[in-house]
Write a protein that holds these residues in place. Structure first.
Motif, PDB file in Angstrom:
ATOM      1  N   ASP A   1      -6.710   3.738   9.486  1.00  0.00           N
ATOM      2  CA  ASP A   1      -8.208   3.987   8.927  1.00  0.00           C
ATOM      3  C   ASP A   1      -8.086   5.040   8.095  1.00  0.00           C
ATOM      4  N   ASP A   2      -7.569   6.208   8.359  1.00  0.00           N
ATOM      5  CA  ASP A   2      -7.563   7.515   7.636  1.00  0.00           C
ATOM      6  C   ASP A   2      -6.260   7.606   6.628  1.00  0.00           C
ATOM      7  N   ARG A   3      -5.914   6.881   5.875  1.00  0.00           N
ATOM      8  CA  ARG A   3      -4.583   6.884   5.202  1.00  0.00           C
ATOM      9  C   ARG A   3      -4.409   8.322   4.545  1.00  0.00           C
ATOM     10  N   ASP A   4      -5.264   8.708   3.829  1.00  0.00           N
ATOM     11  CA  ASP A   4      -5.151   9.656   3.006  1.00  0.00           C
ATOM     12  C   ASP A   4      -5.054  10.947   3.757  1.00  0.00           C
ATOM     13  N   GLY A   5      -5.940  11.253   5.005  1.00  0.00           N
ATOM     14  CA  GLY A   5      -5.648  12.074   6.061  1.00  0.00           C
ATOM     15  C   GLY A   5      -4.315  12.259   6.397  1.00  0.00           C
ATOM     16  N   LEU A   6      -3.731  10.927   6.977  1.00  0.00           N
ATOM     17  CA  LEU A   6      -2.425  10.971   7.554  1.00  0.00           C
ATOM     18  C   LEU A   6      -1.435  11.295   6.499  1.00  0.00           C
ATOM     19  N   MET A   7      -1.416  11.139   5.265  1.00  0.00           N
ATOM     20  CA  MET A   7      -0.518  11.495   4.232  1.00  0.00           C
ATOM     21  C   MET A   7      -0.439  13.040   4.049  1.00  0.00           C
ATOM     22  N   ASP A   8      -1.770  13.645   4.251  1.00  0.00           N
ATOM     23  CA  ASP A   8      -1.758  15.310   3.794  1.00  0.00           C
ATOM     24  C   ASP A   8      -1.277  15.519   5.495  1.00  0.00           C
ATOM     25  N   ALA A   9      -1.423  15.224   6.545  1.00  0.00           N
ATOM     26  CA  ALA A   9      -0.667  15.760   7.747  1.00  0.00           C
ATOM     27  C   ALA A   9       0.933  15.637   7.616  1.00  0.00           C
ATOM     28  N   LEU A  10       1.257  14.650   7.041  1.00  0.00           N
ATOM     29  CA  LEU A  10       2.828  14.359   7.065  1.00  0.00           C
ATOM     30  C   LEU A  10       3.310  15.558   6.051  1.00  0.00           C
ATOM     31  N   ALA A  11       2.471  15.407   4.902  1.00  0.00           N
ATOM     32  CA  ALA A  11       3.021  16.584   3.847  1.00  0.00           C
ATOM     33  C   ALA A  11       3.028  17.730   4.102  1.00  0.00           C
ATOM     34  N   ALA A  12       2.226  18.178   5.243  1.00  0.00           N
ATOM     35  CA  ALA A  12       2.139  19.422   5.698  1.00  0.00           C
ATOM     36  C   ALA A  12       3.288  19.729   6.806  1.00  0.00           C
ATOM     37  N   ASN A  13       4.119  18.727   6.860  1.00  0.00           N
ATOM     38  CA  ASN A  13       5.351  18.918   7.824  1.00  0.00           C
ATOM     39  C   ASN A  13       6.623  18.383   6.970  1.00  0.00           C
ATOM     40  N   ASP A  14       6.357  18.641   5.597  1.00  0.00           N
ATOM     41  CA  ASP A  14       7.406  18.097   4.784  1.00  0.00           C
ATOM     42  C   ASP A  14       8.034  16.805   4.584  1.00  0.00           C
ATOM     43  N   ILE A  15       7.040  15.841   4.982  1.00  0.00           N
ATOM     44  CA  ILE A  15       7.280  14.461   5.167  1.00  0.00           C
ATOM     45  C   ILE A  15       6.348  13.733   4.194  1.00  0.00           C
ATOM     46  N   TYR A  16       7.106  13.185   3.106  1.00  0.00           N
ATOM     47  CA  TYR A  16       6.266  12.632   1.957  1.00  0.00           C
ATOM     48  C   TYR A  16       6.168  10.970   2.046  1.00  0.00           C
ATOM     49  N   ALA A  17       5.223  10.557   2.257  1.00  0.00           N
ATOM     50  CA  ALA A  17       4.846   8.991   2.472  1.00  0.00           C
ATOM     51  C   ALA A  17       4.492   8.509   1.236  1.00  0.00           C
ATOM     52  N   GLY A  18       4.183   7.282   0.987  1.00  0.00           N
ATOM     53  CA  GLY A  18       3.692   6.694  -0.206  1.00  0.00           C
ATOM     54  C   GLY A  18       2.603   5.654  -0.125  1.00  0.00           C
ATOM     55  N   VAL A  19       2.207   5.104  -1.100  1.00  0.00           N
ATOM     56  CA  VAL A  19       1.181   3.977  -1.141  1.00  0.00           C
ATOM     57  C   VAL A  19       1.777   2.812  -2.110  1.00  0.00           C
ATOM     58  N   HIS A  20       2.094   1.697  -1.566  1.00  0.00           N
ATOM     59  CA  HIS A  20       2.445   0.615  -2.245  1.00  0.00           C
ATOM     60  C   HIS A  20       1.574  -0.671  -1.764  1.00  0.00           C
ATOM     61  N   TYR A  21       0.540  -1.185  -2.550  1.00  0.00           N
ATOM     62  CA  TYR A  21       0.187  -0.648  -3.844  1.00  0.00           C
ATOM     63  C   TYR A  21      -1.102  -0.735  -4.047  1.00  0.00           C
ATOM     64  N   ARG A  22      -1.921  -0.233  -4.959  1.00  0.00           N
ATOM     65  CA  ARG A  22      -3.356  -0.199  -5.343  1.00  0.00           C
ATOM     66  C   ARG A  22      -3.604  -1.823  -5.500  1.00  0.00           C
ATOM     67  N   ASP A  23      -4.944  -2.286  -5.113  1.00  0.00           N
ATOM     68  CA  ASP A  23      -5.347  -3.449  -5.666  1.00  0.00           C
ATOM     69  C   ASP A  23      -5.564  -3.559  -7.043  1.00  0.00           C
ATOM     70  N   ASN A  24      -4.865  -4.562  -7.524  1.00  0.00           N
ATOM     71  CA  ASN A  24      -4.762  -4.588  -9.144  1.00  0.00           C
ATOM     72  C   ASN A  24      -6.226  -4.813  -9.408  1.00  0.00           C
ATOM     73  N   THR A  25      -7.139  -5.402  -8.756  1.00  0.00           N
ATOM     74  CA  THR A  25      -8.516  -5.925  -9.476  1.00  0.00           C
ATOM     75  C   THR A  25      -9.386  -4.513  -9.339  1.00  0.00           C
ATOM     76  N   GLU A  26      -8.781  -3.341  -8.972  1.00  0.00           N
ATOM     77  CA  GLU A  26      -9.559  -2.160  -9.273  1.00  0.00           C
ATOM     78  C   GLU A  26      -9.241  -1.259 -10.840  1.00  0.00           C
ATOM     79  N   TYR A  27      -8.206  -1.928 -11.255  1.00  0.00           N
ATOM     80  CA  TYR A  27      -8.016  -1.519 -12.603  1.00  0.00           C
ATOM     81  C   TYR A  27      -8.730  -2.132 -13.515  1.00  0.00           C
ATOM     82  N   GLU A  28      -9.343  -1.483 -14.430  1.00  0.00           N
ATOM     83  CA  GLU A  28     -10.388  -2.025 -15.385  1.00  0.00           C
ATOM     84  C   GLU A  28     -10.121  -3.294 -16.020  1.00  0.00           C
ATOM     85  N   MET A  29      -8.687  -3.631 -16.569  1.00  0.00           N
ATOM     86  CA  MET A  29      -8.276  -4.891 -17.394  1.00  0.00           C
ATOM     87  C   MET A  29      -8.418  -5.975 -16.375  1.00  0.00           C
ATOM     88  N   TYR A  30      -8.418  -5.685 -15.222  1.00  0.00           N
ATOM     89  CA  TYR A  30      -8.438  -6.847 -14.026  1.00  0.00           C
ATOM     90  C   TYR A  30      -9.532  -6.986 -13.208  1.00  0.00           C
TER      91      TYR A  30
END
Length: 377
Positions: A305-334
């Motif tokens: 539920d709190d994806r961004d919060g989890l990424m911050d918590a992991l980064a605080a421990n030198d663990i770097y997660a990622g996001v694959h992918y953003r919904d392409n319909t959120e881009y203006e051209m789509y």
């Protein structure tokens, strides 16, 4: 040491020896090693044709271009695709002045066959299926739908190097017109950047080779005789681009291919560790995979539920997660299809890619999973 989400592992000494041969022979471009890698890839996968390119992206562009050109498609015609993918998948459609019509994703984050069939109309010409994370999803059902409606099928297999189903490479299944692979820097078979396009039909492979070398009907390697004589005469049949791969990247690929099955087996071990450690946490939804024992597992994803919060918590421990992918319909051209794929939109807000690569140990996975479970309690 920080833990990265993706990190390639090269067999350095062997790669350097392969590259050395290119340098000593003075042949670093198209031909020599690119031809050798094409042959090895066909042997490994079972594909009839394989043309080595400088990226998966140009392969996707080429796939749509050739199918459009050879099948009489028009500007404004539609190709059904997924909104959960890297943008190059859908740019390949737009590049040819066609329309990406988005269908929703299933529990594997691959195209949902039910929604695909709903999105078919009299302008639909093809489907692009993305093997997300290396998963085969419900590709068999997509093939059936394409046959039923006389649609072409493009398999974006950027994540699928080494994926099999009952020992068979999915890209070789009947009903798939073209499969495009990626050997980009952090893929399962990494080079600096390159790809492969594998057409089912020989005539399309021939056109691809001309388009990928500026429309020239004989490449430099083909025009060089056994004694090194250079035959300069050729014709130009298309307005093409310079899309072919080179022998330096192919040299690296030849080495990495030897270890691909072994490397993917280790990725599956790490994925099983994650699965076990997340199994009893109801606040984590693991993205599942059919044929898990043969999946390439390019990436491993969960939904929280709190994806961004989890990424911050992991980064605080030198663990770097990622996001694959953003919904392409959120881009203006789509954005014209925004709201038409509710599952994809929801997933896009919650998905997080866990570190998964060959430098990770099982102890690393345990540490990562412990922090994830702690945060989500």
């Amino acid at each position: 040491m920080p833990i990265q989400v993706l990190k390639p592992k090269f067999h350095v000494d062997e790669c350097l020896e392969e590259i050395r041969e290119c340098l000593e022979k003075g042949w670093t471009g198209l031909g020599f090693k690119t031809v050798e890698f094409e042959e090895q890839w066909k042997k490994y996968t079972g594909h009839k044709n394989a043309y080595y390119l400088n990226s998966n992206t140009v392969g996707l562009y080429m796939a749509v271009q050739i199918l459009k050109m050879q099948n009489g498609w028009n500007d404004g015609d539609e190709i059904i695709s997924t909104p959960i993918t890297f943008i190059s998948t859908n740019h390949a459609i737009k590049k040819q002045n066609m329309v990406a019509r988005f269908a929703d994703v299933d529990e594997y984050l691959c195209l949902d066959p039910v929604d695909v069939e709903k999105k078919i109309n009299n302008k639909t010409r093809a489907v692009i299926f993305v093997g997300y994370g290396g998963r085969v999803g419900q590709l068999d059902k997509i093939i059936e739908i394409c046959r039923k409606h006389n649609l072409k099928l493009i398999l974006d297999a950027a994540h699928m190097s080494g994926t099999r189903v009952n020992g068979i490479c999915p890209g070789t299944w009947d009903g798939i017109d073209v499969t495009v692979y990626s050997y980009q820097a952090v893929k399962n078979l990494p080079t600096a950047d390159s790809g492969m396009i594998c057409f089912a039909e020989d005539k399309y492979d021939k056109i691809a080779r001309e388009l990928g070398w500026l429309g020239i009907n004989k490449d430099t390697y083909a025009r060089t005789g056994d004694k090194g004589t250079y035959k300069w005469k050729y014709d130009v049949e298309y307005v093409g681009q310079k899309d072919h791969g080179n022998s330096i990247m192919a040299a690296i690929a030849l080495v990495q291919l030897k270890y691909l099955d072994e490397d993917n087996a280790y990725r599956r071990e790490l994925a099983r560790c994650y699965d076990k450690l997340f199994a009893n946490n109801p606040k984590i939804r693991v993205v599942d995979a059919p044929y898990k024992d043969e999946c390439s597992y390019h990436i491993y994803e969960i939904q929280v539920d709190d994806r961004d919060g989890l990424m911050d918590a992991l980064a605080a421990n030198d663990i770097y997660a990622g996001v694959h992918y953003r919904d392409n319909t959120e881009y203006e051209m789509y954005a014209y299809d925004h709201g038409t794929c509710p599952n994809a939109h929801c997933v896009s807000q919650k998905i997080i890619t866990m570190p998964l690569h060959l430098w990770l140990t099982k102890a690393d996975v345990e540490e990562i999973a412990h922090l994830v479970n702690k945060f989500t309690k």
